[in-house]
Design an enzyme around this catalytic site. Structure first.
Site, PDB file in Angstrom:
ATOM      1  N   HIS A 251     -23.247  58.220 -32.064  1.00 52.04           N
ATOM      2  CA  HIS A 251     -22.867  57.976 -30.671  1.00 52.04           C
ATOM      3  C   HIS A 251     -21.587  57.140 -30.567  1.00 52.04           C
ATOM      4  CE1 HIS A 251     -24.076  56.594 -26.415  1.00 52.04           C
ATOM      5  NE2 HIS A 251     -23.951  57.908 -26.356  1.00 52.04           N
TER       6      HIS A 251
ATOM      7  N   LYS B 253     -17.693  55.778 -30.503  1.00 55.84           N
ATOM      8  CA  LYS B 253     -16.522  56.286 -29.790  1.00 55.84           C
ATOM      9  C   LYS B 253     -15.335  55.378 -30.131  1.00 55.84           C
ATOM     10  CE  LYS B 253     -20.021  56.737 -26.305  1.00 55.84           C
ATOM     11  NZ  LYS B 253     -20.480  58.069 -26.553  1.00 55.84           N
TER      12      LYS B 253
ATOM     13  N   ASP C  59      -2.249  54.343 -35.738  1.00 58.13           N
ATOM     14  CA  ASP C  59      -1.502  53.600 -36.763  1.00 58.13           C
ATOM     15  C   ASP C  59      -2.205  52.330 -37.222  1.00 58.13           C
ATOM     16  OD1 ASP C  59       0.441  55.515 -36.657  1.00 58.13           O
ATOM     17  OD2 ASP C  59       1.896  54.328 -35.528  1.00 58.13           O
TER      18      ASP C  59
ATOM     19  N   HIS D  62     -22.139  55.005 -16.437  1.00 56.85           N
ATOM     20  CA  HIS D  62     -22.161  55.363 -17.851  1.00 56.85           C
ATOM     21  C   HIS D  62     -21.745  54.197 -18.740  1.00 56.85           C
ATOM     22  CE1 HIS D  62     -21.109  57.698 -21.555  1.00 56.85           C
ATOM     23  NE2 HIS D  62     -22.163  58.395 -21.158  1.00 56.85           N
TER      24      HIS D  62
ATOM     25  N   LYS E   1     -21.593  50.647 -20.822  1.00 56.05           N
ATOM     26  CA  LYS E   1     -22.530  49.901 -21.648  1.00 56.05           C
ATOM     27  C   LYS E   1     -21.853  48.568 -21.983  1.00 56.05           C
ATOM     28  CE  LYS E   1     -22.624  54.528 -23.079  1.00 56.05           C
ATOM     29  NZ  LYS E   1     -23.583  55.034 -22.158  1.00 56.05           N
TER      30      LYS E   1
ATOM     31  N   ASP F 100     -23.300  34.190 -20.319  1.00 55.04           N
ATOM     32  CA  ASP F 100     -22.754  32.903 -19.885  1.00 55.04           C
ATOM     33  C   ASP F 100     -21.289  32.968 -19.478  1.00 55.04           C
ATOM     34  OD1 ASP F 100     -25.192  31.715 -20.300  1.00 55.04           O
ATOM     35  OD2 ASP F 100     -24.691  30.904 -22.268  1.00 55.04           O
TER      36      ASP F 100
END
Length: 527
Positions: free
Chosen positions: A174, A176, A181, A415, A417, A422
């Site tokens: 999952h 991404k 470079d 979508h 996450k 704090d």
């Protein structure tokens, strides 16, 4: 007394075996040569441009909230790369934005840039020829992560294979990441596809990425190398299809023309206007200089259950010692806390920590079965004192503006996450707060120790949690026939008026009936 098995079952299984036997296959043990990222110390134009704004040994970050900016940044990095592009995604759609990214990768390869593209195999059945065509370029290598052995677009055949190899094929990559470079990398919640980049008129994902530069990018590149060189990454040359040089040339011409048309469209002009990379490289847009940790699951997580939880992402996060003492903000599209998550929330609340959770309303969720897992925890969460907010599929304008829904998209779904502890420690990555992310899929993310960035994300979330944009569930306790009955209500504000719902807002009786059925299924560990 045992009953005789239905002969139709045997006929069905035999048909599936026959279909699977006729389908082409991929050699899971195909030969592959290891390759590695270039040293971050090697000279490149990006390195020289960043040197003026990011001190040696430090890291810089910039949030990519809007879909236009998120895609524009990826295209800009592909355009500016002079040595390498490392690209790793769970999904890579063959739609408008997918074609634009593919065109940019081909253009970079034509300039001599080495391109490595690693994609999970969950959604490649109808993309094999396209992937083989990219792989035919001498400067592009494509690998499929944890691939299906039998190659077929048939859901029956894929389902049968998934049943036979459920331990392996139920686990997906999952992660991404998009790295140019070994100098600038992008990670977060977005895959490659129209719904992630405000290019879909029907659905827009409300998402969040972060651009990273400096020392932390080397860790991101090393993580890519571990996955690229894993035994679970199989070269696209093992696919039962191949592409000729002529096809590669035709495809390159088509994609270049397609990208040019898109960039000359209204959407393309919006991308150009939103592109943050020129400003970041010239100092017009500041980098947030901060310390950060990359936490990432080992690639072998897809092959077997880890015997050492401390090596998994959740264990690494716990090992950083960033537990909240005042406030915990959880933003998760697919939120199923499980027993472990509940234990954390109950402990934090016992210590006086405010806990806020933003997730999708049922009407906004694109995966109802996961929402059912969350629905089973709503009452216990509210009893523990956790504040819940459920993003609406469509929100009304406030003060003349609307949250980022994209270019006229009719429906939005959360979508992102991201977690904030704090207002000092910020996580951005691919990890959903659910059992699948914790135990089955591989995930990655950055923990950035920056009060400024943490405050930015908190402000975004609090804006989304306003009653004009989210429903807020609350617990109602009643006594019926001398029995205590607990139920939910939802409150929001519409056109300046507060509303109360006794049923899941903006849903039909059929949807609510389906939710009750899904809630009863014993499948939480797979959600």
């Amino acid at each position: 007394m045992r009953t005789r098995p239905d002969p139709l079952i045997h006929i069905g299984l035999a048909a599936l075996l026959l279909l699977a036997g006729c389908a082409p296959t991929l050699d899971l043990d195909a030969g592959r040569s290891p390759s590695h990222t270039l040293s971050s110390q090697d000279d490149s134009l990006l390195k020289r441009q960043l040197a003026a704004y990011i001190p040696p040994g430090e890291s810089g970050f910039r949030l990519l909230q809007g879909g236009h900016a998120a895609l524009a940044a990826r295209l800009a990095l592909a355009q500016r790369a002079t040595r390498t592009l490392d690209v790793q995604y769970y999904l890579f759609h063959n739609d408008t934005t997918g074609k634009m990214v593919a065109a940019s990768l081909l253009a970079a390869a034509d300039r001599g840039v080495r391109v490595r593209l690693l994609i999970d195999d969950i959604d490649t059945a109808d993309k094999e020829l396209g992937l083989a065509t990219l792989n035919a370029h001498p400067n592009i290598q494509v690998r499929l992560f944890n691939p299906f052995h039998t190659r077929s677009t048939s859901l029956l055949v894929k389902g049968w294979q998934a049943l036979r190899e459920s331990v392996r094929l139920n686990r997906r990559m999952h992660n991404k990441v998009f790295i140019a470079d070994n100098q600038i990398g992008i990670t977060g919640g977005r895959n490659i596809g129209d719904e992630y980049f405000a290019a879909d008129n029907k659905l827009a994902f409300v998402d969040l990425d972060v651009a990273a530069a400096g020392a932390i990018v080397d860790a991101m590149s090393q993580s890519f190398d571990e996955y690229w060189n894993s035994e679970a990454a199989v070269p696209a040359s093992a696919l039962p299809v191949s592409a000729s040089d002529r096809r590669l040339q035709r495809t390159t011409r088509f994609l270049n023309q397609f990208r040019a048309r898109q960039l000359d469209s209204e959407y393309g002009r919006a991308l150009t206007a939103a592109d943050p990379i020129p400003g970041l490289l010239k100092g017009a847009i500041p980098w947030h200089i901060a310390r950060a940790d990359l936490i990432v699951d080992p690639p072998e997580k897809v092959l077997k259950r880890s015997k050492s939880p401390s090596k998994l992402l959740i264990g690494q996060l716990a090992g950083l010692g960033v537990n909240p003492t005042r406030h915990a903000l959880i933003v998760s599209a697919y939120f199923v806390p499980g027993a472990t998550g509940m234990a954390y929330f109950e402990y934090w609340r016992s210590q006086g920590v405010q806990v806020d959770v933003l997730t999708n309303a049922y009407a906004a969720s694109d995966v109802p079965i996961v929402h059912a897992g969350y629905a089973n925890y709503r009452i216990p969460l509210l009893e523990a004192g956790v504040n819940l907010y459920e993003l609406k599929p469509v929100a009304e304008p406030i003060g003349g503006r609307l949250r980022d829904l994209g270019s006229g998209s009719s429906r939005a779904s959360l979508h992102a996450k991201t977690f904030v502890f704090d207002d000092e420690h910020l996580f951005i990555g691919s990890f959903n707060f659910d059992p699948r992310s914790a135990l089955l899929n591989t995930e990655m993310g950055l923990v950035i120790h920056s009060p400024e960035l943490a405050r930015e994300v908190t402000d975004m979330a609090q804006d989304a949690m306003r009653p004009e944009r989210s429903f807020q569930p609350r617990l109602v306790v009643e006594i019926h026939d001398k029995k205590i009955v607990k139920r939910l209500q939802w409150i929001d504000v519409h056109q300046g008026t507060e509303r109360t719902f006794d049923l899941e807002p903006e849903t039909t009786p059929i949807q609510r009936g389906l939710l009750r059925v899904l809630q009863a299924l014993p499948i939480e560990e797979y959600l």
